[in-house]
Design a protein around this motif. Structure first.
Motif, PDB file in Angstrom:
ATOM      1  N   MET A  69     -10.211  20.019  -1.254  1.00  0.00           N
ATOM      2  CA  MET A  69     -10.699  18.723  -0.789  1.00  0.00           C
ATOM      3  C   MET A  69      -9.875  17.539  -1.295  1.00  0.00           C
ATOM      4  O   MET A  69      -9.674  16.568  -0.569  1.00  0.00           O
ATOM      5  CB  MET A  69     -12.166  18.545  -1.152  1.00  0.00           C
ATOM      6  CG  MET A  69     -13.076  19.378  -0.252  1.00  0.00           C
ATOM      7  SD  MET A  69     -14.808  19.123  -0.575  1.00  0.00           S
ATOM      8  CE  MET A  69     -15.076  17.531   0.195  1.00  0.00           C
ATOM      9  N   ALA A  70      -9.405  17.615  -2.539  1.00  0.00           N
ATOM     10  CA  ALA A  70      -8.629  16.501  -3.081  1.00  0.00           C
ATOM     11  C   ALA A  70      -7.369  16.287  -2.251  1.00  0.00           C
ATOM     12  O   ALA A  70      -6.951  15.153  -1.997  1.00  0.00           O
ATOM     13  CB  ALA A  70      -8.265  16.767  -4.540  1.00  0.00           C
ATOM     14  N   PHE A 116      -8.070  14.768  -9.736  1.00  0.00           N
ATOM     15  CA  PHE A 116      -9.162  15.583  -9.209  1.00  0.00           C
ATOM     16  C   PHE A 116      -8.754  17.044  -9.064  1.00  0.00           C
ATOM     17  O   PHE A 116      -9.521  17.949  -9.359  1.00  0.00           O
ATOM     18  CB  PHE A 116      -9.642  15.047  -7.854  1.00  0.00           C
ATOM     19  CG  PHE A 116     -10.603  13.897  -7.986  1.00  0.00           C
ATOM     20  CD1 PHE A 116     -10.851  13.322  -9.227  1.00  0.00           C
ATOM     21  CD2 PHE A 116     -11.277  13.397  -6.899  1.00  0.00           C
ATOM     22  CE1 PHE A 116     -11.735  12.269  -9.368  1.00  0.00           C
ATOM     23  CE2 PHE A 116     -12.172  12.347  -7.020  1.00  0.00           C
ATOM     24  CZ  PHE A 116     -12.394  11.775  -8.258  1.00  0.00           C
ATOM     25  N   SER A 117      -7.530  17.273  -8.573  1.00  0.00           N
ATOM     26  CA  SER A 117      -7.098  18.656  -8.384  1.00  0.00           C
ATOM     27  C   SER A 117      -7.064  19.413  -9.707  1.00  0.00           C
ATOM     28  O   SER A 117      -7.287  20.620  -9.731  1.00  0.00           O
ATOM     29  CB  SER A 117      -5.709  18.714  -7.767  1.00  0.00           C
ATOM     30  OG  SER A 117      -5.679  17.970  -6.595  1.00  0.00           O
ATOM     31  N   LEU A 140     -12.147  21.593  -5.268  1.00  0.00           N
ATOM     32  CA  LEU A 140     -11.349  20.421  -5.626  1.00  0.00           C
ATOM     33  C   LEU A 140      -9.928  20.510  -5.095  1.00  0.00           C
ATOM     34  O   LEU A 140      -9.381  19.527  -4.602  1.00  0.00           O
ATOM     35  CB  LEU A 140     -11.359  20.226  -7.143  1.00  0.00           C
ATOM     36  CG  LEU A 140     -12.655  19.587  -7.629  1.00  0.00           C
ATOM     37  CD1 LEU A 140     -12.735  19.594  -9.139  1.00  0.00           C
ATOM     38  CD2 LEU A 140     -12.745  18.152  -7.124  1.00  0.00           C
ATOM     39  N   ILE A 141      -9.329  21.716  -5.182  1.00  0.00           N
ATOM     40  CA  ILE A 141      -7.956  21.858  -4.665  1.00  0.00           C
ATOM     41  C   ILE A 141      -7.932  21.562  -3.165  1.00  0.00           C
ATOM     42  O   ILE A 141      -7.118  20.790  -2.670  1.00  0.00           O
ATOM     43  CB  ILE A 141      -7.397  23.277  -4.927  1.00  0.00           C
ATOM     44  CG1 ILE A 141      -7.099  23.467  -6.413  1.00  0.00           C
ATOM     45  CG2 ILE A 141      -6.117  23.503  -4.118  1.00  0.00           C
ATOM     46  CD1 ILE A 141      -6.533  24.830  -6.754  1.00  0.00           C
ATOM     47  N   ILE A 176      -3.941   6.200  -5.134  1.00  0.00           N
ATOM     48  CA  ILE A 176      -4.724   7.305  -4.576  1.00  0.00           C
ATOM     49  C   ILE A 176      -4.085   8.637  -4.952  1.00  0.00           C
ATOM     50  O   ILE A 176      -4.773   9.601  -5.291  1.00  0.00           O
ATOM     51  CB  ILE A 176      -4.844   7.167  -3.046  1.00  0.00           C
ATOM     52  CG1 ILE A 176      -5.694   5.944  -2.711  1.00  0.00           C
ATOM     53  CG2 ILE A 176      -5.460   8.413  -2.420  1.00  0.00           C
ATOM     54  CD1 ILE A 176      -5.757   5.610  -1.240  1.00  0.00           C
ATOM     55  N   LEU A 193      -7.827  13.981   0.543  1.00  0.00           N
ATOM     56  CA  LEU A 193      -8.350  12.658   0.206  1.00  0.00           C
ATOM     57  C   LEU A 193      -7.581  11.491   0.837  1.00  0.00           C
ATOM     58  O   LEU A 193      -8.196  10.604   1.435  1.00  0.00           O
ATOM     59  CB  LEU A 193      -8.404  12.520  -1.324  1.00  0.00           C
ATOM     60  CG  LEU A 193      -9.433  11.563  -1.904  1.00  0.00           C
ATOM     61  CD1 LEU A 193     -10.817  11.872  -1.391  1.00  0.00           C
ATOM     62  CD2 LEU A 193      -9.417  11.635  -3.419  1.00  0.00           C
ATOM     63  N   VAL A 246     -16.626  13.997  -3.857  1.00  0.00           N
ATOM     64  CA  VAL A 246     -15.285  13.727  -3.318  1.00  0.00           C
ATOM     65  C   VAL A 246     -15.398  12.805  -2.103  1.00  0.00           C
ATOM     66  O   VAL A 246     -14.637  11.833  -1.964  1.00  0.00           O
ATOM     67  CB  VAL A 246     -14.559  15.035  -2.934  1.00  0.00           C
ATOM     68  CG1 VAL A 246     -13.212  14.733  -2.296  1.00  0.00           C
ATOM     69  CG2 VAL A 246     -14.368  15.925  -4.140  1.00  0.00           C
ATOM     70  N   VAL A 261      -5.265   9.651  -8.246  1.00  0.00           N
ATOM     71  CA  VAL A 261      -6.640  10.174  -8.178  1.00  0.00           C
ATOM     72  C   VAL A 261      -6.639  11.615  -7.648  1.00  0.00           C
ATOM     73  O   VAL A 261      -7.307  12.499  -8.197  1.00  0.00           O
ATOM     74  CB  VAL A 261      -7.523   9.275  -7.279  1.00  0.00           C
ATOM     75  CG1 VAL A 261      -8.899   9.888  -7.097  1.00  0.00           C
ATOM     76  CG2 VAL A 261      -7.653   7.901  -7.888  1.00  0.00           C
ATOM     77  N   VAL A 262      -5.854  11.850  -6.597  1.00  0.00           N
ATOM     78  CA  VAL A 262      -5.769  13.205  -6.035  1.00  0.00           C
ATOM     79  C   VAL A 262      -5.293  14.191  -7.094  1.00  0.00           C
ATOM     80  O   VAL A 262      -5.880  15.265  -7.286  1.00  0.00           O
ATOM     81  CB  VAL A 262      -4.810  13.242  -4.822  1.00  0.00           C
ATOM     82  CG1 VAL A 262      -4.541  14.671  -4.384  1.00  0.00           C
ATOM     83  CG2 VAL A 262      -5.385  12.450  -3.675  1.00  0.00           C
ATOM     84  N   SER A 307       0.830  -1.217   0.000  1.00  0.00           N
ATOM     85  CA  SER A 307       0.000   0.000   0.000  1.00  0.00           C
ATOM     86  C   SER A 307       0.864   1.267   0.000  1.00  0.00           C
ATOM     87  O   SER A 307       0.402   2.324  -0.406  1.00  0.00           O
ATOM     88  CB  SER A 307      -0.926   0.001   1.209  1.00  0.00           C
ATOM     89  OG  SER A 307      -0.176  -0.136   2.386  1.00  0.00           O
ATOM     90  N   GLN A 308       2.136   1.146   0.406  1.00  0.00           N
ATOM     91  CA  GLN A 308       3.102   2.245   0.334  1.00  0.00           C
ATOM     92  C   GLN A 308       2.612   3.552   0.952  1.00  0.00           C
ATOM     93  O   GLN A 308       2.767   4.623   0.380  1.00  0.00           O
ATOM     94  CB  GLN A 308       3.512   2.511  -1.117  1.00  0.00           C
ATOM     95  CG  GLN A 308       4.203   1.324  -1.756  1.00  0.00           C
ATOM     96  CD  GLN A 308       4.769   1.669  -3.124  1.00  0.00           C
ATOM     97  OE1 GLN A 308       5.628   2.533  -3.244  1.00  0.00           O
ATOM     98  NE2 GLN A 308       4.308   0.995  -4.152  1.00  0.00           N
ATOM     99  N   ILE A 338      -9.364   8.868   3.405  1.00  0.00           N
ATOM    100  CA  ILE A 338      -9.479   7.438   3.124  1.00  0.00           C
ATOM    101  C   ILE A 338      -8.889   6.615   4.259  1.00  0.00           C
ATOM    102  O   ILE A 338      -9.463   5.624   4.700  1.00  0.00           O
ATOM    103  CB  ILE A 338      -8.798   7.103   1.780  1.00  0.00           C
ATOM    104  CG1 ILE A 338      -9.578   7.757   0.642  1.00  0.00           C
ATOM    105  CG2 ILE A 338      -8.703   5.599   1.567  1.00  0.00           C
ATOM    106  CD1 ILE A 338      -8.908   7.678  -0.691  1.00  0.00           C
ATOM    107  N   PRO A 368      -0.071   4.881  -3.886  1.00  0.00           N
ATOM    108  CA  PRO A 368       0.332   5.492  -5.162  1.00  0.00           C
ATOM    109  C   PRO A 368      -0.852   5.702  -6.104  1.00  0.00           C
ATOM    110  O   PRO A 368      -0.938   6.728  -6.784  1.00  0.00           O
ATOM    111  CB  PRO A 368       1.317   4.472  -5.728  1.00  0.00           C
ATOM    112  CG  PRO A 368       1.884   3.814  -4.533  1.00  0.00           C
ATOM    113  CD  PRO A 368       0.782   3.749  -3.533  1.00  0.00           C
TER     114      PRO A 368
END
Lengths: 368, 253
Positions: free
Chosen positions: A304-305, B135-136, A301-302, B128, A308, B37, B131-132, A89-90, A312, B126
């Motif tokens: 909230m992304a 999305f940005s 988006l800036i 994710i 992320l 999101v 995706v980030v 998962s790194q 998660i 990686p």
């Protein structure tokens, strides 16, 4: 002819950029730490054990056996065997690739991998952007680049000042910074003229009025529900840091919008000289309506992304959605909301400002 | 009342005053967009395939931003097509560059925030990170294409007989302006978003080399670059699509 020049210039920049990134990729001289290179073409990678945490997330611990040749420093050209354990998962660990270049540190003469060498990727991506910029906007790109470099420099000194004041004079420092950023960016891109002054006026009024209103609301609601302790990497008072972040974040979007509206109305007025104030006002509002939604979304988006991965991870570790939202997302959402208020108010300010200006402009033309 | 609720209400009122029905729709687009999101985060945390989630949500987000955010169907249709094409190009670039940059996961600086969280989460960080990054950039791409399309159509609306050449000339000027300001939006958006990190670097006296190799900085810097590239590609593509379709309209009228 002109197009050809642009193409040539952009290709030259791209070529220089590629050469530069290759040079950075191979260079070892900037690094205070030794640089190493993985020698294996096929890295031995074994499963150590399968893990399952208390939230029943299944992961693995794997171990790579790397032969690393040291390229610089006093251990130069020696080859070491280094074990690297990572999980697929790194999240904090890293998997390495064959022939990758790494930054290494020596602890008691034993090499330890610090991180992959990433600088050349940054150089390459900047070169790519510059070359595209030149290809698309020609001469204008010099100004844009100059404006961004200057803004970054100002940003650097603003942070220096902030550290010197130890985060106490947040409003004064970042308020002044906003004025400086606005005037400098607009003068560089548009030149010192009436159009630019109108845009600057609309931007500054937009930023400060909306920020003032939102700050008032925050105080009136006693800032309830804002988890300042969730500000990332806070090395000083998180509350003032958060306010400064918001002030900077909203500036770009408001400036963007003010410029869009003012320059569109300017072009329109240039094209139709018999435009009335009312027509112009409606045009400005229509433009604003079209622009504001997407623009707010840029910032949503800036802000909230960016949160992320943490969101998660929180959810993955069986936290409830409400708890996760509070700690990982709510600050970003509030920032987006304050910016959104600024963006909406600026539609009015920009249209009003440019209406007055354009009315005079067209009257003068008619007079001639 | 909670600050968040108060701000949400304030925004709703303001958007209705300024934008009327369009304002209400834009408000919905922002709220839905934010919820998307969160939904993405939930889906990924439940172990749904990350690439699949991204593929479904990218067009969905563009649709929300563009169709709900604008009231003119022509503007929306044209911007959506351009934005989708640009996004696809940028996504390819992101996947390639992220492979080399390896900026997935959390930085060394995140230690304090991660206390009490299990890091062996069994999902690919990686992926994710990709995706980030995507999305940005989506917001910036959508915004630039809407601004460009709306400006050109407004011009056309006021002068239906405008020639293709005039339109292209105006597009060049407008594109230049939009480019400059869109880049500012992105730059300051990220200045704001990563202010604490920059303060961190300077307080702890990171050298330039350390900053340029730091996972968080490189990740952030690359996202800015992806967004720039997205906006840069949007300007000429919108002009090409739009002048072509507007020129086609002319003989019919």
């Amino acid at each position: 002819m002109h197009l050809k020049n642009k193409t040539i210039a952009s290709l030259i920049v791209l070529a220089i950029g590629i050469i530069l990134s290759i040079w950075v990729y191979f260079s070892t001289s900037f690094s205070p730490n030794p640089i190493g290179q993985v020698q294996d073409s096929h890295i031995k990678d074994v499963l150590v054990n399968k893990t399952q945490d208390s939230y029943e997330n299944k992961d693995e611990v794997r171990e790579q056996t790397l032969h690393i040749k040291i390229l610089s420093g006093k251990h130069k050209s020696k080859i070491y065997v280094v074990k690297n354990s990572y999980s697929p998962s790194q999240a904090m660990t890293q998997k390495y690739y064959p022939h990758q270049r790494l930054i290494v540190t020596f602890i008691k003469n034993k090499p330890k991998i610090m991180s992959p060498k990433r600088d050349w990727v940054v150089v390459f991506s900047i070169a790519l952007v510059l070359s595209l910029l030149i290809y698309i906007s020609g001469k204008h790109s010099i100004l844009l680049t100059f404006s961004m470099i200057l803004n970054s420099l100002i940003f650097y000194f603003v942070i220096r000042l902030d550290i010197a004041e130890n985060g106490t004079q947040i409003f004064a420092i970042y308020g002044a910074a906003v004025v400086l950023f606005t005037i400098i960016s607009l003068i560089i891109v548009q030149g010192l003229n009436k159009k630019m002054l109108i845009t600057a006026l609309a931007t500054l009024v937009g930023v400060f009025v909306s920020f003032g209103i939102c700050y008032l609301i925050m105080r009136l609601t006693h800032e309830s529900g804002i988890k300042y302790e969730a500000v990332d990497y806070a090395t000083q008072d998180p509350r003032s840091l958060f306010l400064a972040q918001t002030l900077l974040g909203v500036l770009g979007a408001v400036m963007d919008e003010a410029t869009d509206i003012v320059s569109s109305l300017y072009a329109l007025c240039h094209h139709r000289k018999d435009l009335t104030f009312k027509e112009l006002f409606l045009s400005g509002r229509t433009l604003g309506q079209e622009i504001m939604g997407p623009l707010i979304n840029v910032l949503v988006l800036i802000f909230m992304a960016e949160a992320l991965p943490m969101t998660i991870l929180y959810l993955r570790d069986n936290n409830t959605l409400v708890y996760t939202f509070q700690f990982a997302l709510s600050l970003g959402v509030i920032q987006s909301l304050i910016s959104a208020v600024g963006i909406v108010l600026t539609v009015i300010f920009a249209t009003l400002a440019s209406s007055v200006f354009l009315e005079k402009f067209s009257l003068k033309k008619v007079g001639q | 009342m909670n600050t968040l609720t108060a701000l949400l209400l304030l925004l709703l009122v303001l958007m209705i005053i300024v934008g009327g029905k369009t304002g209400l729709k834009s408000y919905l687009s922002v709220v839905i967009n934010a919820c998307l999101v969160i939904l993405v985060a939930l889906l990924i945390s439940w172990g749904v395939n990350i690439i699949g989630v991204a593929l479904v949500f990218i067009p969905l987000k563009l649709l929300t931003i563009i169709y709900l955010g604008t009231h003119d169907y022509t503007v929306a249709k044209n911007s959506f097509l351009t934005a989708l094409v640009v996004s696809l190009i940028v996504i390819c670039l992101i996947v390639a560059i992220q492979f080399f940059a390896q900026t997935g996961g959390f930085g060394d600086q995140a230690g304090e925030e991660l206390v009490g969280l299990s890091l062996a989460a069994g999902i690919s960080f990686p992926q994710i990170a990709i995706v980030v990054a995507i999305f940005s950039t989506l917001g910036a791409i959508a915004e630039a294409s809407v601004a460009m399309t709306a400006g050109l159509l407004e011009l056309k609306h006021h002068d239906p007989l405008i020639t293709k050449k005039q339109l292209e000339k105006n597009a060049l000027q407008m594109g230049s302006d939009i480019l400059g300001t869109a880049m500012n939006t992105i730059l300051f958006g990220f200045f704001g978003s990563f202010l604490p990190l920059f303060i961190w670097y300077m307080r702890l006296h990171y050298s330039l080399f350390e900053v340029l190799n730091d996972k968080l900085f490189v990740g952030e810097c690359l996202i800015i670059m992806y967004s720039f590239i997205g906006v840069l590609l949007t300007i000429p593509l919108t002009t090409i699509f739009l002048t072509r379709s507007l020129a086609h309209d002319q003989p019919k009228k």
